[in-house]
Design a protein around this motif. Structure first.
Motif, PDB file in Angstrom:
ATOM      1  N   ALA A   1     -12.490  12.204   3.452  1.00 16.35           N
ATOM      2  CA  ALA A   1     -11.602  12.191   2.205  1.00 16.35           C
ATOM      3  C   ALA A   1     -10.251  11.594   1.944  1.00 16.35           C
ATOM      4  CB  ALA A   1     -11.143  13.780   2.331  1.00 16.35           C
ATOM      5  N   GLY A   2     -11.109  10.645   1.005  1.00 22.28           N
ATOM      6  CA  GLY A   2      -9.070  10.302   0.401  1.00 22.28           C
ATOM      7  C   GLY A   2      -9.979   8.376   1.160  1.00 22.28           C
TER       8      GLY A   2
ATOM      9  N   GLN B   1     -17.410  17.103   3.114  1.00 23.41           N
ATOM     10  CA  GLN B   1     -17.105  17.678   2.209  1.00 23.41           C
ATOM     11  C   GLN B   1     -18.805  18.453   1.504  1.00 23.41           C
ATOM     12  OE1 GLN B   1     -14.570  15.765  -1.012  1.00 23.41           O
ATOM     13  NE2 GLN B   1     -14.352  14.362   0.552  1.00 23.41           N
TER      14      GLN B   1
ATOM     15  N   ARG C   1      -5.906   9.024   0.949  1.00 26.41           N
ATOM     16  CA  ARG C   1      -4.704   9.132  -0.553  1.00 26.41           C
ATOM     17  C   ARG C   1      -3.151  10.402   0.057  1.00 26.41           C
ATOM     18  NH1 ARG C   1      -8.940  12.558  -1.787  1.00 26.41           N
ATOM     19  NH2 ARG C   1      -9.827  11.303  -3.282  1.00 26.41           N
TER      20      ARG C   1
ATOM     21  N   VAL D   1       2.000   1.287  -3.614  1.00 26.96           N
ATOM     22  CA  VAL D   1       0.645   2.301  -3.900  1.00 26.96           C
ATOM     23  C   VAL D   1       0.638   3.188  -4.004  1.00 26.96           C
ATOM     24  CG1 VAL D   1      -1.674   1.622  -4.988  1.00 26.96           C
ATOM     25  CG2 VAL D   1      -0.002  -0.217  -4.283  1.00 26.96           C
ATOM     26  N   LEU D   2       0.387   4.289  -3.038  1.00 29.45           N
ATOM     27  CA  LEU D   2       0.169   4.977  -2.958  1.00 29.45           C
ATOM     28  C   LEU D   2       1.167   6.355  -3.240  1.00 29.45           C
ATOM     29  CD1 LEU D   2      -2.071   4.530   1.005  1.00 29.45           C
ATOM     30  CD2 LEU D   2      -3.571   4.460  -1.557  1.00 29.45           C
TER      31      LEU D   2
ATOM     32  N   GLU E   1      -7.906  13.674  -7.927  1.00 31.50           N
ATOM     33  CA  GLU E   1      -6.516  14.166  -6.498  1.00 31.50           C
ATOM     34  C   GLU E   1      -5.654  14.395  -7.203  1.00 31.50           C
ATOM     35  OE1 GLU E   1      -6.688  10.345  -4.652  1.00 31.50           O
ATOM     36  OE2 GLU E   1      -5.538   8.615  -6.902  1.00 31.50           O
TER      37      GLU E   1
ATOM     38  N   THR F   1     -14.531   6.286  -3.768  1.00 32.25           N
ATOM     39  CA  THR F   1     -14.834   5.687  -4.928  1.00 32.25           C
ATOM     40  C   THR F   1     -14.310   4.550  -5.490  1.00 32.25           C
ATOM     41  OG1 THR F   1     -15.419   8.188  -5.683  1.00 32.25           O
ATOM     42  CG2 THR F   1     -15.431   6.852  -7.367  1.00 32.25           C
TER      43      THR F   1
ATOM     44  N   LEU G   1       1.174  -1.467  -0.017  1.00 30.24           N
ATOM     45  CA  LEU G   1      -0.372  -0.104  -0.024  1.00 30.24           C
ATOM     46  C   LEU G   1       1.010   0.917  -0.377  1.00 30.24           C
ATOM     47  CD1 LEU G   1      -3.058   0.167   0.033  1.00 30.24           C
ATOM     48  CD2 LEU G   1      -3.473   0.306   1.974  1.00 30.24           C
TER      49      LEU G   1
ATOM     50  N   THR H   1      -5.467  -4.642  -3.186  1.00 30.33           N
ATOM     51  CA  THR H   1      -4.758  -3.958  -1.719  1.00 30.33           C
ATOM     52  C   THR H   1      -5.998  -3.256  -0.848  1.00 30.33           C
ATOM     53  OG1 THR H   1      -4.275  -1.590  -2.993  1.00 30.33           O
ATOM     54  CG2 THR H   1      -2.149  -3.081  -1.933  1.00 30.33           C
ATOM     55  N   ILE H   2      -7.003  -4.345  -1.306  1.00 29.46           N
ATOM     56  CA  ILE H   2      -8.368  -3.435  -0.502  1.00 29.46           C
ATOM     57  C   ILE H   2      -8.511  -4.357   0.802  1.00 29.46           C
ATOM     58  CG2 ILE H   2     -10.646  -4.236  -0.499  1.00 29.46           C
ATOM     59  CD1 ILE H   2     -10.981  -5.327  -3.232  1.00 29.46           C
ATOM     60  N   GLN H   3      -8.409  -3.260   2.090  1.00 28.59           N
ATOM     61  CA  GLN H   3      -8.776  -3.061   2.760  1.00 28.59           C
ATOM     62  C   GLN H   3     -10.083  -3.588   3.323  1.00 28.59           C
ATOM     63  OE1 GLN H   3      -5.945  -2.229   4.595  1.00 28.59           O
ATOM     64  NE2 GLN H   3      -5.303  -3.198   2.680  1.00 28.59           N
TER      65      GLN H   3
HETATM   66  N1  ATP Z   1      -7.025  -0.350  -0.094  1.00 31.60           N
HETATM   67  C1  ATP Z   1      -6.293   0.530  -1.661  1.00 31.60           C
HETATM   68  N2  ATP Z   1      -5.326   0.230  -2.444  1.00 31.60           N
HETATM   69  C2  ATP Z   1      -4.681   1.237  -3.183  1.00 31.60           C
HETATM   70  N3  ATP Z   1      -5.412   2.720  -2.909  1.00 31.60           N
HETATM   71  C3  ATP Z   1      -6.408   2.753  -2.170  1.00 31.60           C
HETATM   72  C4  ATP Z   1      -7.389   1.813  -1.244  1.00 31.60           C
HETATM   73  N4  ATP Z   1      -7.965   2.795  -0.560  1.00 31.60           N
HETATM   74  C5  ATP Z   1      -7.806   3.775  -1.797  1.00 31.60           C
HETATM   75  N5  ATP Z   1      -6.904   4.020  -1.741  1.00 31.60           N
HETATM   76  C6  ATP Z   1      -6.181   5.067  -2.428  1.00 31.60           C
HETATM   77  O1  ATP Z   1      -6.454   6.122  -2.277  1.00 31.60           O
HETATM   78  C7  ATP Z   1      -6.906   7.688  -3.144  1.00 31.60           C
HETATM   79  C8  ATP Z   1      -8.302   8.265  -2.295  1.00 31.60           C
HETATM   80  O2  ATP Z   1      -9.531   6.477  -2.924  1.00 31.60           O
HETATM   81  P1  ATP Z   1     -11.163   7.221  -3.833  1.00 31.60           P
HETATM   82  O3  ATP Z   1     -10.824   8.625  -4.901  1.00 31.60           O
HETATM   83  O4  ATP Z   1     -11.717   5.855  -4.126  1.00 31.60           O
HETATM   84  O5  ATP Z   1     -11.696   7.680  -1.795  1.00 31.60           O
HETATM   85  P2  ATP Z   1     -12.491   9.189  -1.956  1.00 31.60           P
HETATM   86  O6  ATP Z   1     -12.902   8.501  -0.705  1.00 31.60           O
HETATM   87  O7  ATP Z   1     -14.104   8.812  -2.222  1.00 31.60           O
HETATM   88  O8  ATP Z   1     -11.842  10.368  -1.831  1.00 31.60           O
HETATM   89  P3  ATP Z   1     -13.386  11.763  -1.823  1.00 31.60           P
HETATM   90  O9  ATP Z   1     -14.392  11.548  -1.309  1.00 31.60           O
HETATM   91  O10 ATP Z   1     -11.728  12.491  -0.876  1.00 31.60           O
HETATM   92  O11 ATP Z   1     -13.351  12.662  -3.340  1.00 31.60           O
HETATM   93  C9  ATP Z   1      -6.999   7.162  -4.289  1.00 31.60           C
HETATM   94  O12 ATP Z   1      -5.781   7.463  -5.214  1.00 31.60           O
HETATM   95  C10 ATP Z   1      -6.864   5.775  -3.759  1.00 31.60           C
HETATM   96  O13 ATP Z   1      -6.358   4.843  -5.600  1.00 31.60           O
END
Ligand code: ATP
Length: 785
Positions: free
Chosen positions: A235-236, A580, A611, A197-198, A719, A240, A194, A212-214
């Motif tokens: 957020a993040g 938000q 994020r 990736v991040l 992002e 999505t 993770l 890497t789904i949690q």
């Molecule tokens: N389990 C995971 N493994 C890898 N990356 C992840 C994981 N969960 C989230 N991310 C990464 O974190 C970032 C934020 O994810 P995402 O846009 O889905 O969040 P969100 O909750 O919809 O955010 P927001 O409400 O701020 O728009 C993305 O780059 C996503 O790829």
């Protein structure tokens, strides 16, 4: 060779074996698809030769039709198989590059043998179709990987629950069929992976998070029970991402009965559609339908009215001042509420007895059916029938009346004049019709009379056609003027127990002015359409089985109630973040994510933010109420920077310097985020001569790498590597809703956050402990402290 090296070699050998099998399958499939392609070309080329065409006798015609149908079906069947095969080839090619990303060793209770389960984006069987070489990440057994650390574990199949013990949990990074990394993981799915990736650069397209789904995200993805699933996630936190993985999961789980056509995602803006477009295809699935609420409503409202977009409303809200402004803001908030919906409902019920307005039907300037006649007819119908049913009866009556007028009209003088204007093809058509009637003979008197009759009929029918179409589309109901009477009459409003806002009288006048000018504000769009459907029928959409609403905090209770009426039998997944909520209605009304929502629902809360780096999350959580509930993911980075400056020239200077620094650091997407579009345009025109920069507006449908200027509300959901807040001053971000806007803007940053404040910094920044950001002050003489 030590144990680790040996293990690595064993694992690579297994990858080689699987890749070998993939290659075998690919070569067989490529052979098959080649043959099929030739066959399809062949069928297309010889289509007519293989069909028996004979139109002599009615029986022959039927036989010809059957033969044609059979041939067409044959062709489309082949084409479908071709499509499926090329999808399989795509998936296999992806597997060849990276066959799997995870493994668990699992021993089922009561058995002694250990099963090694390898998990990838799709299943793969061995040569004899006996064993799984790879399990699809959505298979029931794969949930073990996401839900449990090594130790006791269980998973559910369709009709059973299976428990046992996980003795190993391993992650792989495989590229080009070669293992690049391998980690045995404990509690969560590898912080290691993770982290890496991040730590990557932001992408212009969202990526799949399948490897890497949690665990908590997996609860969203695999939820099958809830009719209404509400996800409140900071957020993040991956809302999505989880939503898209959930679509892929549902398509797999219910593949016999569910297709991408049965799923719709409401997204915040058109840009977002392209941002998420790649995730599902990467997982071998087709994209679901996507729309924005604006598009959805606007299409249904037709083009008689100009509808304000939510972004125009937002600009007005953020820039406006004065008396009218105060009224409008109250109107935005009130018209979002269920109290207001109730008033519209009551108004609708009252119209069952009286009050609907109709439009006169005229033909060539003459009044054919007056609005009074329609009204009389409508209110003479059985009052136990609801309004839409009575409208249908009225439409039928109008059409039959029109047929009567049409016949009378045929003998009028104007018809002869119009007949002269007919062209050859019209005459030919009539000629053919006569022939078909089998009565044509050149020299009989009767046929000429009949020909004229038919020509007259045609002329009049052509002229009546648009009128009939309008009746079928229910244009005879004067929705606009009926809706206006809601605002211009007092009978409802004077009732007791009706909750009205303090500025109701002014709201009434303002609304009537707008609608008379054929302009619907965004806050009126849903109530108006809802009202229209009350009169004409809701036409529930039953093909959509799953509705996803992203950024659900921005939907008003009224808008949600409307969507529930349109999709009465769909399951719904709402994802959003109360922090938000940036639309004016959120000031007074609970958002859809509130705990108090009346509908029966299941709620999942995500508190971990993936994020942004830890320092950025530490900064942003400090100025939000309940911020202490937000957990940063452990990824290091620089502290956010606040640059306080005294004049505008220095702002420009600082923005350019920050851009240069971020580019030198290797960041590829850098966003200058402004509060409004108005400000974005100014910033753009100031910067465009110095750097290659793009302005994003609500018309932008795709976003590219590089440098861009964007208003905060349009950056929702996406992002960037680095974010520069153009003016984080107190003058810009001070009011309560601006707190949410500021939070939304700052949380778009993955790696770097840089804020410039022209004058006094925002009160929200002052609420953050000083050690959580670097604060510099630049005076006009450019001296930094
Ligand atoms: N389990 C995971 N493994 C890898 N990356 C992840 C994981 N969960 C989230 N991310 C990464 O974190 C970032 C934020 O994810 P995402 O846009 O889905 O969040 P969100 O909750 O919809 O955010 P927001 O409400 O701020 O728009 C993305 O780059 C996503 O790829």
């Amino acid at each position: 060779m030590n144990e680790k090296d040996k293990e690595w070699i064993d694992e690579q050998n297994r990858v080689n074996k699987v890749v070998h099998e993939i290659k075998n399958k690919l070569s067989k499939l490529n052979q098959k698809i080649g043959d099929l392609k030739e066959r399809v070309i062949d069928i297309r080329k010889n289509f007519w030769e293989d069909v028996t065409v004979n139109l002599d006798e009615p029986d022959d015609v039927i036989e010809t039709q059957a033969s044609l149908k059979q041939q067409a079906e044959f062709l489309s069947e082949r084409e479908r198989s071709h499509g499926q095969m090329s999808e399989q080839i795509n998936t296999l090619e992806r597997l060849e590059d990276s066959p799997y990303f995870g493994r668990i060793d699992f021993t089922e209770t009561g058995y002694s043998d250990v099963d090694s389960i390898y998990i990838g984006i799709s299943s793969l069987m061995d040569e004899n179709d006996d064993d799984f070489l790879i399990y699809d990440w959505r298979a029931p057994i794969s949930s073990l990987y996401y839900d449990y650390p090594p130790g006791e574990a269980k998973y559910s199949t369709v009709d059973d629950e299976i428990s046992g013990e996980i003795t190993l949990k391993r992650q792989y990074i495989i590229r080009n069929s070669t293992i690049k990394g391998m980690f045995d993981t404990g509690l969560t799915i590898g912080d290691h992976l993770l982290q890496s990736v991040l730590g990557n650069n932001a992408n212009t397209k969202m990526k799949s998070i399948v490897a890497t789904i949690q665990r908590e995200q997996n609860q969203i993805i695999r939820n099958e029970k809830s009719e209404l699933l509400i996800v409140q996630g900071v957020a993040g936190s991956g809302k999505t991402s989880a939503a898209l993985q959930r679509v892929a999961y549902l398509l797999y789980r219910y593949r016999e009965v569910l297709s991408s056509e049965n799923i719709v995602l409401f997204s915040p803006n058109p840009l977002f559609n392209s941002y998420v477009a790649k995730v599902l295809p990467e997982l071998g699935e087709e994209n679901m339908k996507q729309t924005t609420l604006f598009n959805y409503l606007d299409t249904q409202l037709g083009n008689r009215l100009t509808v304000e977009t939510p972004f125009e409303q937002m600009e007005y809200y953020l820039n406006g001042t004065g008396e009218n402004y105060e009224t409008r803001v109250q109107s935005m908030s009130y018209k979002a509420s269920l109290d207001f919906k109730q008033l519209i409902d009551e108004f609708g019920f009252s119209l069952e007895q009286d009050g609907i307005k109709f439009r006169n039907i005229r033909f060539r300037g003459d009044l054919l059916i007056s609005n009074q006649q329609m009204k009389q007819y409508f209110y003479s119908l059985d009052r136990s029938l609801n309004i839409p049913l009575r409208m249908e009866s009225l439409a039928k009556w109008l059409l039959s009346e029109l047929n009567r007028f049409e016949k009378l009209e045929r003998n009028k003088e104007w018809v002869v004049e119009e007949m002269e204007l007919l062209d050859k093809s019209d005459y030919l058509e009539v000629h053919n019709e006569l022939q078909e009637e089998n009565r044509f003979s050149e020299d009989t008197f009767d046929d000429h009379v009949r020909e004229e009759e038919l020509l007259r009929k045609k002329v009049v029918a052509d002229k009546f056609k648009p009128l009939k179409q309008k009746i079928k589309r229910m244009y005879f109901v004067d929705i606009k003027n009926t809706y206006l009477t809601f605002y211009t009459t007092d009978h409802l409003i004077n009732k007791k127990n009706v909750k009205l806002p303090t500025r109701w009288e002014l709201i009434r006048t303002q609304t009537v002015d707008y609608i008379r000018n054929n302009y619907l504000t965004w806050e009126d769009a849903t109530p108006y359409l809802y009202f229209q459907k009350m009169l004409l029928g809701f036409n529930a959409n039953r093909t959509i089985e799953h509705v996803f609403i992203d950024e659900a905090q921005d939907y008003s209770p009224f808008q949600f109630a409307y969507l529930k009426r349109i999709f009465p039998s769909s399951r719904m997944t709402l994802l959003g973040d109360m922090n938000q909520a940036i639309y004016a209605h959120a000031l007074y009304e609970e958002t859809l994510l509130s705990e108090n929502i009346q509908e029966k629902h299941e709620r999942i809360t995500l508190v971990r933010s993936y994020r942004s780096t830890q320092p950025i999350v530490e900064f942003t959580k400090s100025f939000m109420p309940n911020g202490d509930l937000i957990e940063p993911f452990n990824r290091d980075g620089n502290k956010p920077v606040l640059m306080e400056v005294e004049n505008r020239d220095i702002v420009n200077d600082k923005v350019l310097r920050a851009i240069e620094d971020f580019q030198t650091m290797g960041h590829q997407t850098i966003a200058v985020i402004c509060k409004t579009m108005h400000e974005s345009k100014m910033v753009y025109s100031r910067l465009k001569h110095s750097v290659d920069i793009k302005l994003m507006d609500e018309e932008t449908h795709t976003f590219q790498q590089g440098l861009l200027v964007i208003p905060a509300y349009l950056a929702k959901g996406i992002e960037f590597d680095a974010v520069i807040i153009h003016n984080a001053s107190d003058a810009e971000y001070h009011k309560e809703l601006e707190r949410n806007l500021f939070y939304t803007a700052c949380t778009r940053a993955m790696h770097e956050l840089y804020m410039i404040s022209l004058g006094e910094p925002s009160i929200f920044i002052k609420q953050v402990p000083k050690e959580k950001y670097a604060h510099f002050k630049v005076h006009a003489i450019q001296k930094e402290q």
